[in-house]
Design a protein around this motif. Sequence first.
Motif, PDB file in Angstrom:
ATOM      1  N   ASN A   1      49.672  21.251  27.743  1.00 15.70           N
ATOM      2  CA  ASN A   1      48.479  21.221  28.071  1.00 15.70           C
ATOM      3  C   ASN A   1      47.775  20.118  27.291  1.00 15.70           C
ATOM      4  O   ASN A   1      48.504  19.144  26.610  1.00 15.70           O
ATOM      5  CB  ASN A   1      47.864  22.528  27.538  1.00 15.70           C
ATOM      6  CG  ASN A   1      46.503  22.743  28.036  1.00 15.70           C
ATOM      7  OD1 ASN A   1      46.305  22.503  29.177  1.00 15.70           O
ATOM      8  ND2 ASN A   1      45.278  23.197  27.240  1.00 15.70           N
TER       9      ASN A   1
ATOM     10  N   LYS B   1      45.817  27.981  24.977  1.00 15.58           N
ATOM     11  CA  LYS B   1      46.207  29.314  25.855  1.00 15.58           C
ATOM     12  C   LYS B   1      44.994  30.140  26.422  1.00 15.58           C
ATOM     13  O   LYS B   1      45.210  30.424  27.598  1.00 15.58           O
ATOM     14  CB  LYS B   1      46.774  30.093  24.619  1.00 15.58           C
ATOM     15  CG  LYS B   1      47.886  29.479  24.107  1.00 15.58           C
ATOM     16  CD  LYS B   1      48.400  30.465  22.869  1.00 15.58           C
ATOM     17  CE  LYS B   1      47.731  30.805  21.837  1.00 15.58           C
ATOM     18  NZ  LYS B   1      47.500  29.381  21.045  1.00 15.58           N
ATOM     19  N   SER B   2      43.816  30.271  25.799  1.00 15.05           N
ATOM     20  CA  SER B   2      42.890  31.059  26.430  1.00 15.05           C
ATOM     21  C   SER B   2      42.300  30.337  27.464  1.00 15.05           C
ATOM     22  O   SER B   2      41.937  31.067  28.546  1.00 15.05           O
ATOM     23  CB  SER B   2      41.649  31.645  25.149  1.00 15.05           C
ATOM     24  OG  SER B   2      42.248  32.176  24.265  1.00 15.05           O
TER      25      SER B   2
ATOM     26  N   GLU C   1      48.535  37.019  25.171  1.00 13.94           N
ATOM     27  CA  GLU C   1      48.307  35.663  24.477  1.00 13.94           C
ATOM     28  C   GLU C   1      48.606  36.087  23.079  1.00 13.94           C
ATOM     29  O   GLU C   1      48.054  36.904  22.509  1.00 13.94           O
ATOM     30  CB  GLU C   1      46.959  35.315  24.780  1.00 13.94           C
ATOM     31  CG  GLU C   1      46.647  34.132  23.820  1.00 13.94           C
ATOM     32  CD  GLU C   1      45.329  33.622  23.820  1.00 13.94           C
ATOM     33  OE1 GLU C   1      44.355  33.991  24.642  1.00 13.94           O
ATOM     34  OE2 GLU C   1      44.978  32.741  22.737  1.00 13.94           O
TER      35      GLU C   1
ATOM     36  N   VAL D   1      53.092  27.021  25.539  1.00 19.01           N
ATOM     37  CA  VAL D   1      51.987  26.080  25.974  1.00 19.01           C
ATOM     38  C   VAL D   1      51.932  25.020  24.679  1.00 19.01           C
ATOM     39  O   VAL D   1      51.764  25.481  23.242  1.00 19.01           O
ATOM     40  CB  VAL D   1      50.475  26.803  25.963  1.00 19.01           C
ATOM     41  CG1 VAL D   1      49.444  25.682  26.167  1.00 19.01           C
ATOM     42  CG2 VAL D   1      50.549  27.802  26.856  1.00 19.01           C
TER      43      VAL D   1
ATOM     44  N   ILE E   1      44.497  30.917  30.503  1.00 18.58           N
ATOM     45  CA  ILE E   1      44.498  32.204  30.988  1.00 18.58           C
ATOM     46  C   ILE E   1      43.462  32.389  31.720  1.00 18.58           C
ATOM     47  O   ILE E   1      43.340  32.956  32.897  1.00 18.58           O
ATOM     48  CB  ILE E   1      44.552  33.363  29.924  1.00 18.58           C
ATOM     49  CG1 ILE E   1      46.110  33.312  29.220  1.00 18.58           C
ATOM     50  CG2 ILE E   1      44.204  34.807  30.250  1.00 18.58           C
ATOM     51  CD1 ILE E   1      46.180  34.009  28.075  1.00 18.58           C
TER      52      ILE E   1
ATOM     53  N   CYS F   1      44.803  40.121  24.312  1.00 13.97           N
ATOM     54  CA  CYS F   1      44.660  38.749  23.364  1.00 13.97           C
ATOM     55  C   CYS F   1      45.095  39.398  22.011  1.00 13.97           C
ATOM     56  O   CYS F   1      44.489  40.347  21.626  1.00 13.97           O
ATOM     57  CB  CYS F   1      43.366  38.121  23.431  1.00 13.97           C
ATOM     58  SG  CYS F   1      42.721  38.069  25.031  1.00 13.97           S
TER      59      CYS F   1
ATOM     60  N   GLU G   1      56.435  34.252  18.641  1.00 14.77           N
ATOM     61  CA  GLU G   1      56.896  33.487  19.920  1.00 14.77           C
ATOM     62  C   GLU G   1      58.089  34.451  20.419  1.00 14.77           C
ATOM     63  O   GLU G   1      58.404  34.864  21.612  1.00 14.77           O
ATOM     64  CB  GLU G   1      57.108  32.308  20.081  1.00 14.77           C
ATOM     65  CG  GLU G   1      55.779  31.346  20.090  1.00 14.77           C
ATOM     66  CD  GLU G   1      55.986  30.132  19.827  1.00 14.77           C
ATOM     67  OE1 GLU G   1      57.115  29.591  19.460  1.00 14.77           O
ATOM     68  OE2 GLU G   1      55.299  29.046  20.497  1.00 14.77           O
TER      69      GLU G   1
ATOM     70  N   ILE H   1      51.894  34.309  27.063  1.00 17.26           N
ATOM     71  CA  ILE H   1      51.402  33.008  26.951  1.00 17.26           C
ATOM     72  C   ILE H   1      51.282  32.620  25.375  1.00 17.26           C
ATOM     73  O   ILE H   1      50.731  33.488  24.775  1.00 17.26           O
ATOM     74  CB  ILE H   1      50.133  32.807  27.603  1.00 17.26           C
ATOM     75  CG1 ILE H   1      50.063  33.250  29.202  1.00 17.26           C
ATOM     76  CG2 ILE H   1      49.743  31.475  27.392  1.00 17.26           C
ATOM     77  CD1 ILE H   1      50.395  32.370  29.949  1.00 17.26           C
ATOM     78  N   THR H   2      52.227  31.816  24.962  1.00 16.31           N
ATOM     79  CA  THR H   2      52.225  31.622  23.621  1.00 16.31           C
ATOM     80  C   THR H   2      52.176  30.104  23.279  1.00 16.31           C
ATOM     81  O   THR H   2      52.491  29.444  23.932  1.00 16.31           O
ATOM     82  CB  THR H   2      53.470  32.387  22.879  1.00 16.31           C
ATOM     83  OG1 THR H   2      53.395  32.337  21.605  1.00 16.31           O
ATOM     84  CG2 THR H   2      54.751  31.495  23.330  1.00 16.31           C
ATOM     85  N   GLY H   3      51.978  29.934  21.993  1.00 17.93           N
ATOM     86  CA  GLY H   3      52.033  28.322  21.573  1.00 17.93           C
ATOM     87  C   GLY H   3      51.095  28.254  20.407  1.00 17.93           C
ATOM     88  O   GLY H   3      50.391  29.055  19.924  1.00 17.93           O
TER      89      GLY H   3
ATOM     90  N   VAL I   1      49.465  33.822  19.255  1.00 15.18           N
ATOM     91  CA  VAL I   1      49.573  32.361  18.752  1.00 15.18           C
ATOM     92  C   VAL I   1      50.804  32.209  18.045  1.00 15.18           C
ATOM     93  O   VAL I   1      51.157  33.186  17.304  1.00 15.18           O
ATOM     94  CB  VAL I   1      48.349  32.515  17.870  1.00 15.18           C
ATOM     95  CG1 VAL I   1      48.131  30.997  17.382  1.00 15.18           C
ATOM     96  CG2 VAL I   1      47.069  32.750  18.403  1.00 15.18           C
TER      97      VAL I   1
END
Length: 306
Positions: free
Chosen positions: A201, A67-68, A154, A175, A71, A90, A162, A59-61, A156
């Motif tokens: 999101n 993101k958190s 996760e 995300v 999740i 994380c 990414e 899960i990246t963005g 960032v």
Amino acid sequence: MSDILNSAGSVHSLLQSIKQGDTRILSRCISWVENESGKYLDILQSLDLDQFSKNVIGITGPPGAGKSTLIDALAGNLLGQGGKKIAIICIDPSSPFHAGALLGDRIRMSKWFTHPDVYIRSLASRGNAGGLNPKVIEITDLLKAARFDYIIIETVGVGQNEVEVASIADSTVVVLTPESGDDIQAMKSGLMEIADIFVVNKSDHPEADNLLRHLENAVMYSKKEIPLVKTIASQGVGVETLSQIIVRDLNSNKDSEKRYRLIAEKTYQLVLQKKMRSIDKQALLDKIKEGIRIENFNMYRFVEDF
Ligand SMILES: Nc1nc2c(ncn2[C@@H]2O[C@H](COP(=O)(O)OP(=O)(O)OP(=O)(O)O)[C@@H](O)[C@H]2O)c(=O)[nH]1
Ligand SMILES: [Mg+2]
């Protein structure tokens, strides 16, 4: 526990305990891997993993995209399917220190911290510039050995991280939020390449539909099909759909060529790490001094011969 951890020749029993869900031993082994101490290499070399199983979700963005929060909601949904075990990693680029990284996510995901089927581990990233933790490949493999049904990572960033997480994850969820417009422009082609799923999101935001249209357009011209999901993570909206799409993506029979590329990329990272480790800076300095003393020193010839 201390018996297994200390006695010689017990790598097999350590792995047995990990497989049976002993998270204290798992945690200890992860720490060994992080610090390259204890029996870490023996353990890694004794892993017997199916290279073709798919259960790692990246899960990246951009920072603050949710993101958190996502999740957190996703974990709830996946657990709701019953009988599933979930690991969450994380990677916090804001702090190179462990304690800081742990604290931030502990607060955000507090409700899962004591859940028997959820294992959460925070890792510091390489440094202030962000990036993945250099041990994330090995740690993910330990989690696979521990038979988690889903491993969620996760990270960032819009940019290099990414791309890195995409080389570890079997399914990469990017995300984005209406707030991240400029970054998307800059990264569009790169994002298309790594994203298996796009999430818009904060779709409670008035600009969300604009972003969605923008992405739909971009996806139309991309070589592969990339599902788009609208969510309001903080209210759990769209999470069920996202969860289904992720599971479908993991179970899909994507081309095996991609699997091989993924394994090759991970191996490349590990080889790189090993080569880096073998460079002793003091020895390098000594050799340079020696070179300068006895001959007409040329850095480029030196590097070739090194
Ligand atoms: N309005 C709105 N706020 C949201 C939504 N999802 C998350 N947030 C809020 O956005 C903020 C950031 O959420 P996080 O989940 O911490 O975001 P993150 O991407 O994990 O952030 P970093 O890990 O720091 O990059 C929090 O205050 C959340 O409550 C959403 O769908 N709508
Ligand atoms: Mg976060």
